[in-house]
Scaffold this motif. Structure first.
Motif, PDB file in Angstrom:
ATOM      1  N   LYS A 123       0.091   5.463   0.513  1.00 26.27           N
ATOM      2  CA  LYS A 123      -0.871   6.536   0.772  1.00 26.27           C
ATOM      3  C   LYS A 123      -0.538   7.697  -0.152  1.00 26.27           C
ATOM      4  O   LYS A 123       0.611   8.149  -0.209  1.00 26.27           O
ATOM      5  N   TYR A 143       0.840  -1.203   0.000  1.00 30.97           N
ATOM      6  CA  TYR A 143       0.000   0.000   0.000  1.00 30.97           C
ATOM      7  C   TYR A 143       0.874   1.252   0.000  1.00 30.97           C
ATOM      8  O   TYR A 143       1.908   1.296   0.654  1.00 30.97           O
ATOM      9  N   GLU A 171      -7.707   3.340  -4.696  1.00 31.53           N
ATOM     10  CA  GLU A 171      -9.037   3.356  -4.079  1.00 31.53           C
ATOM     11  C   GLU A 171      -9.041   4.279  -2.867  1.00 31.53           C
ATOM     12  O   GLU A 171      -8.007   4.792  -2.459  1.00 31.53           O
ATOM     13  N   VAL A 172     -10.214   4.436  -2.258  1.00 33.58           N
ATOM     14  CA  VAL A 172     -10.379   5.346  -1.127  1.00 33.58           C
ATOM     15  C   VAL A 172      -9.723   4.839   0.153  1.00 33.58           C
ATOM     16  O   VAL A 172      -9.328   5.627   1.005  1.00 33.58           O
ATOM     17  N   ASP A 173      -9.632   3.504   0.311  1.00 35.37           N
ATOM     18  CA  ASP A 173      -9.001   2.949   1.513  1.00 35.37           C
ATOM     19  C   ASP A 173      -8.378   1.592   1.199  1.00 35.37           C
ATOM     20  O   ASP A 173      -8.524   1.068   0.087  1.00 35.37           O
ATOM     21  N   GLU A 174      -7.677   1.030   2.187  1.00 40.98           N
ATOM     22  CA  GLU A 174      -6.957  -0.221   1.973  1.00 40.98           C
ATOM     23  C   GLU A 174      -7.883  -1.394   1.655  1.00 40.98           C
ATOM     24  O   GLU A 174      -7.578  -2.217   0.794  1.00 40.98           O
ATOM     25  N   SER A 187     -10.869  -1.337   0.267  1.00 36.52           N
ATOM     26  CA  SER A 187     -11.390  -1.161  -1.091  1.00 36.52           C
ATOM     27  C   SER A 187     -10.325  -1.520  -2.120  1.00 36.52           C
ATOM     28  O   SER A 187     -10.625  -2.122  -3.156  1.00 36.52           O
ATOM     29  N   THR A 243      -6.075   8.985  -0.969  1.00 36.75           N
ATOM     30  CA  THR A 243      -6.406   7.661  -1.502  1.00 36.75           C
ATOM     31  C   THR A 243      -5.247   6.693  -1.264  1.00 36.75           C
ATOM     32  O   THR A 243      -4.163   7.087  -0.847  1.00 36.75           O
ATOM     33  N   VAL A 244      -5.514   5.438  -1.545  1.00 40.71           N
ATOM     34  CA  VAL A 244      -4.519   4.388  -1.356  1.00 40.71           C
ATOM     35  C   VAL A 244      -4.257   3.717  -2.698  1.00 40.71           C
ATOM     36  O   VAL A 244      -5.186   3.310  -3.397  1.00 40.71           O
TER      37      VAL A 244
END
Length: 139
Positions: free
Chosen positions: A61, A59, A80-83, A85, A66-67
């Motif tokens: 940031k 991942y 995506e918006v988070d890990e 997702s 977003t990630v």
């Protein structure tokens, strides 16, 4: 080959039902036809064989919050918006890649940079649903 009990294809054809039962309920079997050999496994046996094939996710940031996620040794990237997702999106990408790999098997399997993907592809295709593929991905 050290395995004893290699079966002749003609004998397997004559006793197909018994052959299937043996593979599913007892053990894998190797079949010889002319100079060619094949191995027969149940799905359960194949999953055990491939159990160590998982994906490592990385991942990052981004400045916008977003990630971005990538997989080691695979050319797949999502943002995506988070890990969670991102992990789900990568699982969906893996399913699409596995289906394409299998439908164009000769092309992918015979490509030196993609042949090593084969056990991973099988492991993906053996999963029952998206959650099974998500579970193959670890941080």
């Amino acid at each position: 080959m050290f395995m004893k009990g290699v079966l002749n294809a003609t004998d397997v054809r004559k006793n197909w039902g018994r052959f299937i039962d043996t593979v599913i309920y007892e053990k894998p079997k190797i079949v010889k036809r002319n100079r060619d050999f094949l191995i027969s496994l149940s799905i359960k046996q194949a999953k055990v064989l491939l159990n160590s094939f998982h994906f490592k996710i990385i991942y990052s940031k981004e400045d916008d919050g977003t990630v971005t996620a990538t997989l080691d040794d695979f050319d797949l990237v999502v943002n995506e918006v988070d890990e969670m997702s991102a992990r789900k999106a990568l699982a969906q990408e893996l399913i699409e890649y596995a289906q394409e790999y299998f439908s164009e098997f000769q092309l992918y399997f015979n490509s030196p940079n993609r042949q090593s993907h084969f056990p991973y592809i099988l492991m993906i295709l053996l999963q029952e649903d998206l959650n099974g593929v998500i579970d193959l991905i670890s941080a």
